[in-house]
Design an enzyme around this catalytic site. Structure first.
Site, PDB file in Angstrom:
ATOM      1  N   GLU A 158       0.786  -1.248   0.000  1.00  0.00           N
ATOM      2  CA  GLU A 158       0.000   0.000   0.000  1.00  0.00           C
ATOM      3  C   GLU A 158       0.814   1.292   0.000  1.00  0.00           C
ATOM      4  OE1 GLU A 158      -2.644  -0.408   3.337  1.00  0.00           O
ATOM      5  OE2 GLU A 158      -3.618  -2.165   2.521  1.00  0.00           O
ATOM      6  N   GLU A 266      -5.829 -11.099  -0.912  1.00  0.00           N
ATOM      7  CA  GLU A 266      -6.632 -10.895   0.305  1.00  0.00           C
ATOM      8  C   GLU A 266      -8.126 -10.913  -0.037  1.00  0.00           C
ATOM      9  OE1 GLU A 266      -5.293  -7.545   2.665  1.00  0.00           O
ATOM     10  OE2 GLU A 266      -3.227  -7.784   2.013  1.00  0.00           O
TER      11      GLU A 266
HETATM   12  C1  GLA Z   1      -4.780  -4.649   4.542  1.00  0.00           C
HETATM   13  C2  GLA Z   1      -3.520  -5.393   4.909  1.00  0.00           C
HETATM   14  C3  GLA Z   1      -3.824  -6.676   5.600  1.00  0.00           C
HETATM   15  C4  GLA Z   1      -4.894  -6.534   6.656  1.00  0.00           C
HETATM   16  C5  GLA Z   1      -6.093  -5.859   6.077  1.00  0.00           C
HETATM   17  C6  GLA Z   1      -7.165  -5.686   7.124  1.00  0.00           C
HETATM   18  O1  GLA Z   1      -5.429  -5.177   3.473  1.00  0.00           O
HETATM   19  O2  GLA Z   1      -2.719  -5.676   3.799  1.00  0.00           O
HETATM   20  O3  GLA Z   1      -2.656  -7.148   6.208  1.00  0.00           O
HETATM   21  O4  GLA Z   1      -4.403  -5.822   7.754  1.00  0.00           O
HETATM   22  O5  GLA Z   1      -5.717  -4.601   5.588  1.00  0.00           O
HETATM   23  O6  GLA Z   1      -7.263  -6.773   7.948  1.00  0.00           O
END
Ligand code: GLA
Length: 359
Positions: A158, A266
């Protein structure tokens, strides 16, 4: 008040369970998710330490890759300078090895979940040089410990800004201490520490046209400068309203065109629009409608994933089953969500699961 919320959540879980329990099948009739995708890509789950026992059966049967949800983040692994806490991360890696699973490392550099000492020097701010030195120690220690066990790392998470008027996130302590060079430096360090590991840049909002272009500028610049980046991680915290399947497909093609492998790192599909801050849905009919929409969405996106199996090298869910998901706290604290493939009550496959495995 708390008791009310608890009772309400329980009722919602029961309703969802009842809706999902239709057509209950025996364990033998339920196919393994990862085996259904053995010809395509590994199927992963992000776990908390407690999931290793709580979701043991699901993990062993349905997943062939694992990611630590929090246990490999900077603040967990090195809470104090030079003091490493590997206990939980080690347990996750051991579980994976015992069950022949891959391990995705997550994450080395992020503007959250870092220890406060990292950017301090005595009473003042640490210099960029000191921060990079500390990063190198961290990367060397962690990557050498898991060399051969962790096959890929989200090196930088990010870094790109959401704001239209900003390229990289300037509020990141990494950016503030080092400037934009921290990104390339982290990849070089990781590559030196483990030349065999696949190194990823990972981000959310990676299907949004404006952010995607910025991410591509970053990746193109890194690649042109000979920085060892091997893959793009699209987080995939999506919901039943968006992004559209065609936006997802466009993004996969765009990142792959840079010569990178692509992973969905994710994945979860919330029942709520990301911007919806209202209370939980309690009407069983509305809940059923949203779960049906979720199942359809999962079906559509996995169809696209299968189509792009040449460039997609992994799909990881952000959790195992609906009983343990970060979405219960985000964006509304205590609002039950149901974003995964297995239900909260009995870990039974939801309609979404059948849509993903029956193709
Ligand atoms: C982001 C991070 C993850 C996690 C999510 C929320 O996507 O990359 O590691 O912390 O936020 O759980």
């Amino acid at each position: 008040m708390k008791a009310k919320v608890l009772i309400l959540s329980f009722v919602v879980i029961l309703c969802a369970g009842a809706l999902l329990g239709q057509g209950v099948r025996s364990e033998e009739e339920i196919p393994s998710l990862w085996q259904a995708y053995a010809d395509y890509f590994p199927i992963g789950a992000a776990v908390r330490y407690s999931s290793l026992t709580r979701h043991k059966d699901l993990l062993e049967k349905h997943f062939n890759s694992i990611t630590a949800e929090n246990e490999m983040k900077f603040s967990t692994l090195q809470p104090d300078e030079g003091i490493f806490a590997f206990f939980r991360a080690d347990a996750i890696v051991e579980f994976a090895k015992k069950n022949n699973m891959l391990v995705r490392g997550h994450t080395l550099v992020w503007h959250r979940q870092y220890p406060s000492w990292l950017f301090r020097d005595g009473a003042g701010k640490a210099s960029g040089e000191l921060v990079l030195q500390r990063l190198e120690t961290h990367i060397n220690t962690v990557l050498s410990r898991y060399k051969g066990d962790v096959y890929c790392w989200d090196v930088v998470n990010e870094a790109v800004s959401d704001s239209m008027s900003e390229y990289l996130r300037r509020d990141s302590p990494w950016y503030q201490a080092v400037g934009e060079d921290y990104i390339a430096a982290a990849f070089h360090m990781a590559h030196k520490a483990d030349p065999d590991a696949k190194l990823f840049y990972n981000d959310y909002g990676a299907t949004r046209a404006d952010k995607m272009e910025k991410i591509c500028v970053l990746l193109e610049d890194l690649l042109a400068a000979g920085v060892p980046v091997h893959g793009m991680g699209m987080q995939g915290h999506w919901d039943i309203f968006g992004p559209s399947v065609s936006q997802i497909e466009t993004a996969i093609r765009r990142y792959a065109a840079l010569g990178l492998e692509v992973q969905i790192t994710e994945l979860d599909i919330s029942l709520y629009h990301w911007n919806d801050k209202r209370k939980a849905i309690t009407d069983p009919e509305e809940l059923a409608g949203r779960l049906a929409r979720q199942a359809k969405k999962y079906e559509e996106i996995f169809r696209v994933f299968r189509e792009y199996r040449d460039v997609i090298t992994g799909v990881t869910f952000w959790g195992v089953a609906d009983d343990l998901t970060w979405k219960d706290q985000e964006p509304v604290r205590g609002r039950k969500d149901f974003p995964l493939l297995f239900d909260a009550e009995g870990h039974r496959p939801k309609e979404a699961f059948w849509q993903v495995v029956n193709y």
